[in-house]
Scaffold this active site. Sequence first.
Site, PDB file in Angstrom:
ATOM      1  N   GLY A  54       0.826  -1.199   0.000  1.00 44.73           N
ATOM      2  CA  GLY A  54       0.000   0.000   0.000  1.00 44.73           C
ATOM      3  C   GLY A  54       0.854   1.238   0.000  1.00 44.73           C
ATOM      4  O   GLY A  54       2.073   1.168  -0.217  1.00 44.73           O
ATOM      5  N   GLY A  55       0.228   2.382   0.248  1.00 43.83           N
ATOM      6  CA  GLY A  55       0.950   3.636   0.189  1.00 43.83           C
ATOM      7  C   GLY A  55       1.977   3.804   1.286  1.00 43.83           C
ATOM      8  O   GLY A  55       2.955   4.535   1.119  1.00 43.83           O
ATOM      9  N   PHE A  56       1.750   3.150   2.433  1.00 42.89           N
ATOM     10  CA  PHE A  56       2.643   3.329   3.573  1.00 42.89           C
ATOM     11  C   PHE A  56       3.619   2.174   3.777  1.00 42.89           C
ATOM     12  O   PHE A  56       4.619   2.329   4.480  1.00 42.89           O
ATOM     13  CB  PHE A  56       1.836   3.520   4.856  1.00 42.89           C
ATOM     14  N   SER A  58       4.539  -2.437   2.960  1.00 43.93           N
ATOM     15  CA  SER A  58       4.305  -3.728   2.315  1.00 43.93           C
ATOM     16  C   SER A  58       4.185  -4.805   3.380  1.00 43.93           C
ATOM     17  O   SER A  58       4.810  -4.709   4.444  1.00 43.93           O
ATOM     18  CB  SER A  58       5.455  -4.074   1.354  1.00 43.93           C
ATOM     19  N   VAL A  59       3.385  -5.829   3.085  1.00 49.71           N
ATOM     20  CA  VAL A  59       3.183  -6.932   4.025  1.00 49.71           C
ATOM     21  C   VAL A  59       3.797  -8.192   3.431  1.00 49.71           C
ATOM     22  O   VAL A  59       3.520  -8.543   2.280  1.00 49.71           O
ATOM     23  CB  VAL A  59       1.692  -7.153   4.326  1.00 49.71           C
ATOM     24  N   ASP A 169     -12.147   2.199   9.013  1.00 53.45           N
ATOM     25  CA  ASP A 169     -11.885   1.683   7.663  1.00 53.45           C
ATOM     26  C   ASP A 169     -12.455   0.274   7.528  1.00 53.45           C
ATOM     27  O   ASP A 169     -11.836  -0.605   6.921  1.00 53.45           O
ATOM     28  CB  ASP A 169     -10.393   1.696   7.345  1.00 53.45           C
TER      29      ASP A 169
END
Length: 314
Positions: A54-56, A58-59, A169
């Site tokens: 995502g923007g912030f 990685s998993v 969210d």
Amino acid sequence: MPADVNKVSDILMVSESCFVLDDFEVLPQTPFEDLASRFLNKDDYDLGKLLGAGGFGSVYLASYKNKITAVKTLHKVTKNPKAQMESYKAELNVYNWKHPNIVRTVAATSIEQYDTGAWIVMEYIGSRNLQMLINDTEEELDQLRRLKYSLEVASALEFTHGNHIVHLDLKPANILLTERDSCKLGDFGCCQRVEEDTGRVSPTNRSALTGTFAYRAPELLRGGAPTLVADVYSFGVTLWQLLSRETPYANQNQHVVIFSVVSKNLRPPHPDVGDDPFEQLYQELYTQCWSAKPETRPTSSELVELLKMWKYYM
């Protein structure tokens, strides 16, 4: 379902004599400052394949002493460092929570280590979420399965709200599915703490993180302070999606949708359920959840009570 029980309020009255709610331990809040004294040794983890980004951050799939985990690594360089820090702190709000329907955060790098690359370690659930199941036309979503999922997510919300946290969210993409087909609410990167006395986020503690517009309550779209029942609105849209198997406001202009939700009470269209009494009650429930007036929405505890009663009659 008895024919004379046809309103959510009626069902809640009936349920009071039917159930004793399961009690989950409400753990003391762990402020992110307390983690400054903890030390996470990155060398203890072996990162594997990328699970998502995502923007912030990685998993990754990872292993720790022969145990499988999921590790979120935050980007060292980002376009919005303030928002990334807010998201990191938000995820630490749920540090070490224990609930069967919430993804557990088990470790994190300290604040002192943040600039060198922050990590958040979570239990590994799997790679499938509720949105994927909704999109899979080969998967059946009958009444019992929808009821099971609805109750599990409502239970996660009840626990979250009991800890004075609003998720902000909630959506199918943030609800993971276990191998046993149970739901676990995850991605608390937008969550905020509400004041115990007012039930809303303090103006001095409000975050700029917004979540996904199609699931956001109208008072939030107007710039109002988040409250716990903002999550109930998102829960209503999620229930609608489980029934319709559609994407809310698909291919519509975001700004037009936001204006219409706020000023014209726009909501996703109801699927035709015919004369089925359960489906009619189901529609009434998600309609109450996405009410424009926050005070008329049920609480997460009322949702759990109601859905348990439905399960009893099913």
